[in-house]
Motif scaffolding. Structure first.
Motif, PDB file in Angstrom:
ATOM      1  N   MET A 236       0.822  -1.205   0.000  1.00 44.18           N
ATOM      2  CA  MET A 236       0.000   0.000   0.000  1.00 44.18           C
ATOM      3  C   MET A 236       0.858   1.259   0.000  1.00 44.18           C
ATOM      4  SD  MET A 236      -3.004  -1.030   2.760  1.00 44.18           S
ATOM      5  CE  MET A 236      -3.862   0.540   2.554  1.00 44.18           C
ATOM      6  N   GLN A 237       0.277   2.374  -0.455  1.00 42.40           N
ATOM      7  CA  GLN A 237       0.931   3.655  -0.306  1.00 42.40           C
ATOM      8  C   GLN A 237       1.131   3.913   1.191  1.00 42.40           C
ATOM      9  OE1 GLN A 237       2.068   5.986  -2.649  1.00 42.40           O
ATOM     10  NE2 GLN A 237       1.750   4.290  -4.071  1.00 42.40           N
ATOM     11  N   PRO A 238       2.294   4.399   1.608  1.00 46.10           N
ATOM     12  CA  PRO A 238       2.569   4.541   3.041  1.00 46.10           C
ATOM     13  C   PRO A 238       1.541   5.369   3.797  1.00 46.10           C
ATOM     14  CG  PRO A 238       4.580   4.806   1.777  1.00 46.10           C
ATOM     15  CD  PRO A 238       3.466   4.736   0.775  1.00 46.10           C
ATOM     16  N   ASP A 239       1.016   6.431   3.165  1.00 43.92           N
ATOM     17  CA  ASP A 239       0.036   7.251   3.877  1.00 43.92           C
ATOM     18  C   ASP A 239      -1.255   6.489   4.127  1.00 43.92           C
ATOM     19  OD1 ASP A 239      -0.137   7.351   1.069  1.00 43.92           O
ATOM     20  OD2 ASP A 239      -1.427   9.120   1.141  1.00 43.92           O
ATOM     21  N   LEU A 282      -1.026  13.580   5.523  1.00 47.26           N
ATOM     22  CA  LEU A 282      -1.573  13.359   4.191  1.00 47.26           C
ATOM     23  C   LEU A 282      -0.537  12.850   3.202  1.00 47.26           C
ATOM     24  CD1 LEU A 282      -3.638  16.669   3.865  1.00 47.26           C
ATOM     25  CD2 LEU A 282      -4.604  14.374   4.068  1.00 47.26           C
ATOM     26  N   MET A 283       0.727  13.108   3.449  1.00 47.37           N
ATOM     27  CA  MET A 283       1.761  12.874   2.438  1.00 47.37           C
ATOM     28  C   MET A 283       2.087  11.392   2.276  1.00 47.37           C
ATOM     29  SD  MET A 283       5.273  13.989   4.414  1.00 47.37           S
ATOM     30  CE  MET A 283       5.898  13.016   5.803  1.00 47.37           C
ATOM     31  N   THR A 284       2.646  11.060   1.109  1.00 47.22           N
ATOM     32  CA  THR A 284       3.289   9.780   0.893  1.00 47.22           C
ATOM     33  C   THR A 284       4.788   9.984   0.990  1.00 47.22           C
ATOM     34  OG1 THR A 284       3.664   7.951  -0.647  1.00 47.22           O
ATOM     35  CG2 THR A 284       3.316  10.124  -1.619  1.00 47.22           C
ATOM     36  N   THR A 285       5.478   8.977   1.473  1.00 49.25           N
ATOM     37  CA  THR A 285       6.937   9.075   1.601  1.00 49.25           C
ATOM     38  C   THR A 285       7.650   8.513   0.372  1.00 49.25           C
ATOM     39  OG1 THR A 285       6.978   6.951   2.756  1.00 49.25           O
ATOM     40  CG2 THR A 285       6.855   8.956   4.109  1.00 49.25           C
ATOM     41  N   GLU A 286       6.888   8.165  -0.683  1.00 52.97           N
ATOM     42  CA  GLU A 286       7.483   7.530  -1.853  1.00 52.97           C
ATOM     43  C   GLU A 286       7.148   8.250  -3.158  1.00 52.97           C
ATOM     44  OE1 GLU A 286       6.160   3.506  -1.700  1.00 52.97           O
ATOM     45  OE2 GLU A 286       7.438   2.979   0.001  1.00 52.97           O
TER      46      GLU A 286
END
Length: 438
Positions: A236-239, A282-286
């Motif tokens: 999954m997306q990290p966020d 809210l952010m993604t780390t990728e």
């Protein structure tokens, strides 16, 4: 049915996806499933159709509204109830619940798996579940053979089994987009939702979980084996993974994080530190992160990756090494449209956009929304002391601006709910940007 007196047999597997038209020929939706009720001493009765209407909304259409089923289409009398379908305890969904059900022949000749179900109109103009298309189970006589048998010849059709397979239902979902699969799961009884989830591939299930509400995805993850759940969280997306883990009991959340790859778990733990409606939450780390000496061709190749969401693929974040978040010094961004206008061998450091104001992790959702709108962006960098730590995309902002369970609302109710979030003139209602506005 060609006329009122001719009896018609329709297999539900073929009926699914069929277009539904009103009397003047306007298409009003498509068939998703058939609703039946089991009764003692009589054949199960089909009482209606689940129809998907524009806006991906699923409504109930009583079978009495159907005037014809012919030539690959369903004709109705034009009357529709737009209230979202909600299954009652006495109702059974044919495709969702009866397909893949194990039944036993009354004569003792063995067991079989239901692969399709036929409904038939009687002379009394009722629609009854009359025939089953079944495949004989392994270990029984004629194993693997298929038969069409009367419903009265089998036992167990009305009995909800534990660990019932979902092969036919999963096959129906193949090729559908993740949000549409999520809509299907949302309408299933909990045991069937889990059966389908368990049979989806990890990456497919991860995409679907990202489209579900917090309670729904928490139920699914809680029903998976710990190692499987950890594997899905890693995809999954990290966020989204952080939001999901936050919805779980503390002990369960820690157990899952302990089973994840350390670097993946660290990304999730880092995001869990921030408020849900802040840039950090809210952010993604990728996002796509490259050094300034990367070639335009390299940047475009990264943007084409299938695992990068479209909103993030529109922008390359340029940083000094290390390139994993948190990165070295953040230098600027390059827009994909600019990449398309440059020679493939050019270095992206020569075409940087340094005018975009990065977000701080504590910035509230109001600030995030304002900057996305100001610069007409689909994503925006988040930095901490000059280092890139992630990026917020517009789809994540929309998910948090829309009310809970917004997919269940029709357009009018959704408009009213959004008016409560805003002041009716396109401005955020008064309140702290990083907190829920009520």
């Amino acid at each position: 049915m060609a006329n009122a007196t001719q009896r018609t047999r329709v297999f539900v597997g073929r009926l699914a996806g069929t277009s539904v038209f009103d009397p003047i020929g306007d298409r009003i939706g498509r068939v998703i499933d058939v609703v039946v009720m089991f009764r003692l001493a009589s054949l199960p009765m089909a009482i209606g159709l689940v129809v998907e209407v524009p806006g991906k909304r699923r409504v109930f259409m009583p079978i009495t509204r159907v005037t014809a089923i012919e030539n690959g289409q369903v004709i109705t009398n034009g009357l529709m109830n737009i209230r979202r379908f909600s299954q009652r305890p006495v109702e059974t969904l044919v495709m969702s619940e009866l397909f893949d059900r194990e039944v036993t022949f009354r004569d003792g000749s063995g067991t079989a798996i239901v692969e399709d179900v036929a409904i038939e109109q009687t002379r009394a103009k009722e629609w009854r579940l009359t025939k089953l298309f079944v495949r004989m189970k392994r270990g029984t006589k004629d194993a693997g053979n298929t038969l069409i048998v009367p419903v009265g010849d089998v036992l167990g059709l009305a009995m909800k089994l534990q660990n019932q397979a979902a092969d036919q239902l999963v096959a129906q979902l193949e090729g559908m987009k993740a949000p549409d699969v999520a809509d299907v799961l949302r309408d299933l009884p909990s045991e069937r939702m889990m059966a389908v989830a368990k049979q989806l591939q990890d990456d497919r299930l991860a995409d679907v979980l990202e489209e579900l509400d917090g309670d729904e995805r928490a139920v699914i993850v809680s029903g998976l084996e710990v190692d499987r759940a950890a594997d899905v969280l890693e995809v999954m997306q990290p966020d989204d993974a952080a939001d999901l883990v936050n919805d779980l009991p503390t002990a369960q959340a820690e157990a899952l994080l302990a089973r994840m790859q350390p670097e993946e778990a660290e990304d999730v733990r880092r995001l869990m530190k921030y408020g849900e409606r802040t840039a950090g939450g809210l952010m993604t780390t990728e996002p796509i992160v490259l050094p300034p000496d990367a070639a335009v061709a390299t940047a475009l190749a990264h943007a084409r990756r299938s695992d990068i969401p479209p909103a993030l693929a529109s922008m390359i974040f340029v940083c000094r090494p290390p390139l994993e978040t948190p990165t070295g010094r953040f230098l600027g961004v390059v827009h994909i449209q600019r990449l398309l206008r440059e020679p493939a061998s050019s270095m992206i450091g020569s075409i940087l956009d340094t005018d975009i104001e990065p977000l701080s992790p504590g910035d509230g959702i109001g600030t995030v929304t304002r900057l996305l709108a100001t610069y007409n962006l689909t994503s925006i960098p988040v930095t901490d002391e000059g280092h890139l730590i992630g990026a917020v995309s517009v789809d994540d902002v929309l998910d948090h601006l829309l009310p809970d369970r917004w997919r269940d609302y029709d357009e009018t109710i959704l408009d009213e709910a959004l008016d409560q979030q805003f002041n009716g003139e396109g401005e955020l209602a008064e309140g702290t940007e990083g907190e829920e506005v009520t």
